[in-house]
Design a protein around this motif. Structure first.
Motif, PDB file in Angstrom:
ATOM      1  N   ARG A 249       0.859  -1.177   0.000  1.00 32.93           N
ATOM      2  CA  ARG A 249       0.000   0.000   0.000  1.00 32.93           C
ATOM      3  C   ARG A 249       0.898   1.230   0.000  1.00 32.93           C
ATOM      4  N   PRO A 251       1.548   5.382  -1.293  1.00 34.32           N
ATOM      5  CA  PRO A 251       0.794   6.617  -1.563  1.00 34.32           C
ATOM      6  C   PRO A 251       0.731   6.912  -3.059  1.00 34.32           C
ATOM      7  N   ARG A 288       3.766  -1.276   3.749  1.00 33.12           N
ATOM      8  CA  ARG A 288       2.904  -0.097   3.861  1.00 33.12           C
ATOM      9  C   ARG A 288       3.760   1.142   4.088  1.00 33.12           C
ATOM     10  N   GLU A 290       3.555   5.255   5.334  1.00 37.22           N
ATOM     11  CA  GLU A 290       2.757   6.289   5.997  1.00 37.22           C
ATOM     12  C   GLU A 290       3.585   7.569   6.089  1.00 37.22           C
ATOM     13  N   SER A 292       4.929  10.514   8.139  1.00 39.53           N
ATOM     14  CA  SER A 292       5.182  10.619   9.575  1.00 39.53           C
ATOM     15  C   SER A 292       6.206  11.720   9.822  1.00 39.53           C
TER      16      SER A 292
END
Length: 511
Positions: A249, A251, A288, A290, A292
């Protein structure tokens, strides 16, 4: 205690009576004693005779004992001599402190007993011998380390030659249609195992270079998402072959950072390789990403690589990034590996200004590796930096100079399969002759050639043909020094064997 008769003491004192008594005491104790009445004479004798200990009076007629000690310490040839200050007048605590801070190893106040003098000299000799032994061991370790690095470099070079031939031959076989499906499976197995061997060779060399601080990052603006997509594309077939489910996953937008593309790919390749190695068939691996931000609000990204594998014991977690640490420590060693991949990950991530952590709930419960990397502020990325180069393919005239017969034949066949016109030479002198006679637009030159090595070939071609020819070094030596030497010799690019067919195709397209 037995005293070595070979120990030499330099006794420095301008008072003849005091010097005589000290010399007699030391001589009776079995030492060879030299005498000096001035500071300059002491320095001359110390440099000529290299005594083990200098018994040095602080107050001398020409220069002080403090300065004599400082000058002894400043000279490499006398810096390791033990120095004991003596004085009948400079006996206050501040004077003793000045002497010790200036490099002295001991300080005796006159008058002193002969037993005190002998005991102090013996103590200094023990200290000096211990220092000499430590220095000798350090020199041995340095030499052993140098020989180890040389061995690893030679080993990598010798391993990369056959790997280059195998990789190129498999590249040709992959492009041929086979009636028997077993042939395709066998080619895939060879390709996967060859890539695995190549990664082991690279990791072995890299961990040696990184621990010695010999690796420098080639920092450019890099799309972290693009790096992950490339690594995932490579690992999907491997995961399928092991019957693992690989999910990701990422972006939708680019994640721009300043980094070294090759080293970042190495980080996530090692993490995914680790996950596939320690996850049994039927398991899954998730990647994944993210956003941050760091504590100061600067942008950053978390990349999580989570698997359902064998997990990590609680006692192993704190040392999982240490060299040669492994989750599978059973005698069977069914999971393979050298125990250096995670060490590379940790060091390379830190070199990029990031951090990496390992998490696991215990054996049989999988593991998760979390990498945090700093991103560039959005305002620092211009529109031009998101434009990818257009690849243009065309037939080229190529000179291949390679002494390994299998590697030469396989690479020639691959290049000709792509439609290029290829001239070949088995040594540097023949390669130089062909280049001058046939004027190819590109020369792929091995470095370790008989007679005339690749560096000399490049230098000669640059002198004779200028920049009318592009020069690419093909070598098993991939260190920073090797790359610098290749550029100095005149090479445009430096490629480390084995070169993957796709990478070579891209190079020829972008030329």
């Amino acid at each position: 205690m037995t005293i070595s008769a070979s120990a030499t003491i330099l006794n420095v004192n301008d008072d003849e009576a005091t010097r005589y008594l000290s010399t007699r005491t030391l001589t009776m104790a079995g030492y060879r004693v030299l005498e000096a009445g001035t500071g300059e004479e002491a320095l001359r004798l110390a440099e000529q005779e290299r005594p083990d200990v200098v018994v040095l009076d602080v107050k001398l007629p020409d220069i002080s004992g403090y300065e004599v000690c400082q000058r002894l310490r400043a000279r490499p040839e006398t810096a390791s001599i033990a120095v004991m200050h003596t004085s009948a007048t400079y006996v206050t605590p501040d004077k003793k402190v000045r002497g010790l801070e200036g490099g002295a190893d001991a300080y005796l106040t006159e008058p002193f007993e002969s037993e005190e003098l002998i005991a102090t000299v013996r103590s200094l000799l023990r200290m000096r011998r211990a220092e000499q032994e430590l220095r000798r061991r350090a020199e041995q370790l340095t030499e052993t380390d140098r020989r180890k690095d040389l061995f690893l470099a030679m080993l990598a070079h010798e391993l990369r030659n056959p790997l280059a031939a195998i990789t190129t031959a498999v590249g040709i076989l992959e492009r041929r249609t086979s009636v028997d499906p077993k042939d395709g499976r066998m080619v895939s197995i060879i390709q996967r195992q060859t890539n695995h061997l190549a990664r082991l060779v690279d990791d072995l060399l890299d961990v040696s270079r990184i621990t010695r601080g010999k690796v420098e990052l080639r920092r450019l603006r890099v799309d972290l998402r693009g790096v992950l997509e490339q690594v995932l594309t490579t690992f999907h077939p491997l995961a399928e072959g092991r019957h693992l489910k690989l999910e990701s996953r990422l972006p939708a937008m680019p994640l721009w950072m300043e980094g070294d593309t090759t080293r970042l790919e190495q980080v996530f390749t090692n993490l995914l390789d680790n996950a596939t190695k320690y996850t049994d068939a039927g398991g899954s691996i998730q990647v994944r990403v993210e956003l941050s931000p760091a504590g100061d609000g600067s942008p950053g990204a978390l990349v999580r690589v989570k698997d359902t594998g064998i997990g990590i014991r609680a006692d192993v977690l704190p040392v999982v990034f240490e060299l040669f640490s492994q989750a599978d420590e059973s005698l069977e060693r069914t999971r393979g590996g050298l125990g250096i991949g995670l060490t590379l990950v940790h060091n390379l991530v830190e070199m990029h200004g990031g951090r990496v952590e390992a998490h696991s709930d215990g054996p049989g419960k999988g593991s998760e590796f979390v990498v945090w990397l700093p991103l560039l502020p959005a305002a620092s990325v211009s529109e031009q930096e998101v434009v990818l180069p257009t690849l243009v393919k065309r037939r080229r005239h190529i000179l291949l100079v390679e002494d390994n017969a299998d590697a030469r034949q396989a690479l020639q066949d691959l290049l000709e399969t792509w439609g290029h016109r290829v001239e070949v030479a088995a040594d540097g002198l023949r390669g130089l002759e062909l280049a001058v006679q046939r004027t190819p637009e590109l020369a792929l030159v091995d470095i370790g050639l008989p007679g005339l090595d690749g560096y000399r070939v490049a230098a000669e071609l640059r002198a004779k043909m200028g920049h009318g020819i592009r020069l690419v070094a093909l070598t098993g030596y991939g260190g920073t020094d090797d790359q610098s030497r290749a550029r100095q010799a005149g090479f445009d690019l430096h490629l480390v064997k084995p070169v993957k067919p796709d990478e070579l195709s891209r190079l020829l397209s972008e030329l």
